[in-house]
Design a protein around this motif. Structure first.
Motif, mmCIF file in Angstrom:
data_model
loop_
_atom_site.group_PDB
_atom_site.id
_atom_site.type_symbol
_atom_site.label_atom_id
_atom_site.label_comp_id
_atom_site.label_asym_id
_atom_site.label_seq_id
_atom_site.Cartn_x
_atom_site.Cartn_y
_atom_site.Cartn_z
ATOM 1 N N ALA A 69 -20.385 11.507 -2.037
ATOM 2 C CA ALA A 69 -20.124 11.297 -0.563
ATOM 3 C C ALA A 69 -20.172 12.122 0.143
ATOM 4 C CB ALA A 69 -18.656 10.513 -0.557
ATOM 5 N N PRO A 70 -21.461 12.560 0.618
ATOM 6 C CA PRO A 70 -21.785 13.812 1.375
ATOM 7 C C PRO A 70 -21.039 13.847 2.670
ATOM 8 C CG PRO A 70 -23.781 12.914 0.695
ATOM 9 C CD PRO A 70 -22.803 11.921 0.323
ATOM 10 N N PRO A 71 -20.657 14.737 3.600
ATOM 11 C CA PRO A 71 -20.669 16.223 2.879
ATOM 12 C C PRO A 71 -19.703 16.587 1.964
ATOM 13 C CG PRO A 71 -19.583 16.253 5.059
ATOM 14 C CD PRO A 71 -19.971 14.774 4.639
ATOM 15 N N ALA A 72 -18.627 15.782 1.656
ATOM 16 C CA ALA A 72 -17.557 15.785 0.806
ATOM 17 C C ALA A 72 -18.048 16.221 -0.572
ATOM 18 C CB ALA A 72 -16.563 14.854 0.591
ATOM 19 N N GLY A 73 -18.885 15.795 -1.300
ATOM 20 C CA GLY A 73 -19.222 16.005 -2.716
ATOM 21 C C GLY A 73 -19.046 14.723 -3.422
ATOM 22 N N ARG A 74 -18.912 14.875 -4.675
ATOM 23 C CA ARG A 74 -18.526 13.838 -5.816
ATOM 24 C C ARG A 74 -17.157 13.478 -5.720
ATOM 25 N NH1 ARG A 74 -21.778 10.408 -8.168
ATOM 26 N NH2 ARG A 74 -21.286 9.963 -10.390
ATOM 27 N N VAL A 75 -16.790 12.056 -5.217
ATOM 28 C CA VAL A 75 -15.544 11.705 -5.226
ATOM 29 C C VAL A 75 -15.170 10.370 -5.920
ATOM 30 C CG1 VAL A 75 -15.409 12.382 -3.011
ATOM 31 C CG2 VAL A 75 -15.972 10.078 -3.331
ATOM 32 N N ALA A 76 -13.854 10.169 -6.262
ATOM 33 C CA ALA A 76 -13.312 8.965 -6.950
ATOM 34 C C ALA A 76 -11.918 8.723 -6.453
ATOM 35 C CB ALA A 76 -13.438 8.925 -8.297
ATOM 36 N N SER A 77 -11.292 7.659 -6.647
ATOM 37 C CA SER A 77 -9.874 7.342 -6.196
ATOM 38 C C SER A 77 -9.276 6.327 -7.519
ATOM 39 C CB SER A 77 -9.660 6.985 -4.750
ATOM 40 O OG SER A 77 -10.114 5.915 -4.857
ATOM 41 N N PHE A 78 -8.135 6.639 -7.662
ATOM 42 C CA PHE A 78 -7.447 5.711 -8.495
ATOM 43 C C PHE A 78 -5.871 5.285 -8.196
ATOM 44 C CE2 PHE A 78 -7.088 9.426 -10.709
ATOM 45 C CZ PHE A 78 -5.817 9.710 -11.185
ATOM 46 N N ARG A 79 -5.295 4.554 -8.728
ATOM 47 C CA ARG A 79 -3.623 4.559 -8.578
ATOM 48 C C ARG A 79 -3.243 4.643 -10.125
ATOM 49 N NH1 ARG A 79 0.542 0.597 -5.362
ATOM 50 N NH2 ARG A 79 -1.049 0.801 -3.986
ATOM 51 N N ASP A 80 -2.414 5.729 -10.408
ATOM 52 C CA ASP A 80 -2.026 6.082 -11.484
ATOM 53 C C ASP A 80 -1.098 4.938 -12.147
ATOM 54 O OD1 ASP A 80 0.867 6.709 -10.713
ATOM 55 O OD2 ASP A 80 0.161 8.914 -10.593
ATOM 56 N N GLY A 87 0.804 -1.245 0.079
ATOM 57 C CA GLY A 87 -0.130 0.154 0.073
ATOM 58 C C GLY A 87 0.952 1.366 0.121
ATOM 59 N N LEU A 88 0.155 2.186 -0.079
ATOM 60 C CA LEU A 88 0.919 3.549 -0.083
ATOM 61 C C LEU A 88 0.732 4.376 1.044
ATOM 62 C CD1 LEU A 88 -0.050 4.650 -3.756
ATOM 63 C CD2 LEU A 88 2.178 3.805 -3.100
ATOM 64 N N PRO A 89 1.665 5.144 1.692
ATOM 65 C CA PRO A 89 1.648 5.909 2.859
ATOM 66 C C PRO A 89 0.877 7.146 2.563
ATOM 67 C CG PRO A 89 3.951 6.023 2.020
ATOM 68 C CD PRO A 89 3.158 5.139 1.207
ATOM 69 N N VAL A 90 0.953 7.757 1.290
ATOM 70 C CA VAL A 90 0.323 9.053 1.112
ATOM 71 C C VAL A 90 -0.687 8.851 -0.097
ATOM 72 C CG1 VAL A 90 0.909 11.366 0.207
ATOM 73 C CG2 VAL A 90 2.624 10.207 1.747
ATOM 74 N N THR A 91 -1.786 9.764 -0.127
ATOM 75 C CA THR A 91 -2.663 9.887 -1.100
ATOM 76 C C THR A 91 -2.848 11.312 -1.482
ATOM 77 O OG1 THR A 91 -3.970 8.035 -0.343
ATOM 78 C CG2 THR A 91 -4.990 9.816 -1.859
ATOM 79 N N LEU A 92 -2.817 11.499 -2.713
ATOM 80 C CA LEU A 92 -2.842 12.807 -3.355
ATOM 81 C C LEU A 92 -4.316 13.273 -3.533
ATOM 82 C CD1 LEU A 92 0.141 12.291 -5.908
ATOM 83 C CD2 LEU A 92 0.151 13.584 -3.906
ATOM 84 N N HIS A 93 -4.735 14.161 -2.790
ATOM 85 C CA HIS A 93 -6.169 14.951 -3.057
ATOM 86 C C HIS A 93 -6.121 15.990 -4.091
ATOM 87 C CE1 HIS A 93 -9.761 17.254 -1.825
ATOM 88 N NE2 HIS A 93 -10.042 16.215 -1.239
ATOM 89 N N LEU A 94 -6.951 15.813 -5.156
ATOM 90 C CA LEU A 94 -7.052 16.791 -5.978
ATOM 91 C C LEU A 94 -8.541 17.311 -6.242
ATOM 92 C CD1 LEU A 94 -5.606 18.465 -8.190
ATOM 93 C CD2 LEU A 94 -6.018 16.554 -9.791
ATOM 94 N N THR A 95 -8.766 18.682 -6.035
ATOM 95 C CA THR A 95 -9.966 18.859 -6.297
ATOM 96 C C THR A 95 -10.292 19.519 -7.625
ATOM 97 O OG1 THR A 95 -10.256 19.883 -3.934
ATOM 98 C CG2 THR A 95 -11.744 20.877 -5.482
ATOM 99 N N VAL A 96 -11.229 18.949 -8.214
ATOM 100 C CA VAL A 96 -11.457 19.312 -9.727
ATOM 101 C C VAL A 96 -12.982 19.612 -9.902
ATOM 102 C CG1 VAL A 96 -9.829 17.698 -10.600
ATOM 103 C CG2 VAL A 96 -12.249 16.582 -10.249
#
Length: 127
Positions: free
Chosen positions: A105-116, A72-81
């Motif tokens: 995902a209230p209250p955050a909004g619309r979300v998704a994640s991926f590993r590049d 796994g990864l110790p860091v996730t990059l959070h990008l607002t788009v």
């Protein structure tokens, strides 16, 4: 002067990563690549809508190594788009599998994640 925290990513193929981030994430190169005598990229800076990060090829002798796929990864990059669904469509069209979403995902909004393709985990957020 305010403090600033900027991620510095290390990848196995910086040239391919630059191309992928520009083509798929819509990034722009904001500081041109510095090529080292051995041909590796020693430094480059990219940004998506002003969200900036630095990057280089791996330099194990400096303890700068790319993520390994066997853990796994110790860091996730959070990008607002502005459009999570649109960016997810480009990510999956480029052959990358989403780990999550896109979903509300209230209250955050619309979300998704991926590993590049270079091993870094991204969390996308559309407030």
């Amino acid at each position: 002067m305010a403090s600033e925290l900027t991620p510095y990513l290390h990848v196995r193929d910086a040239r391919a990563a630059i191309e992928w981030y520009v083509d798929v994430l819509g990034a722009e190169v904001v500081y041109a690549p510095i090529e080292m005598p051995d041909g590796r990229i020693g430094h480059v800076e990219l940004a998506v809508d002003g969200a900036r990060w630095m990057m280089s090829d791996e330099f194990p002798q400096l303890h700068a190594e790319a993520p390994r796929g066997d853990r796994g990864l110790p860091v996730t990059l959070h990008l607002t788009v502005p459009d999570v669904d649109g960016l997810c469509a480009r990510v999956t069209a480029a052959g990358t599998t989403l780990d999550r979403g896109p979903e509300d995902a209230p209250p955050a909004g619309r979300v998704a994640s991926f590993r590049d393709p270079f091993g870094h985990r991204w969390f996308l957020n559309q407030p």
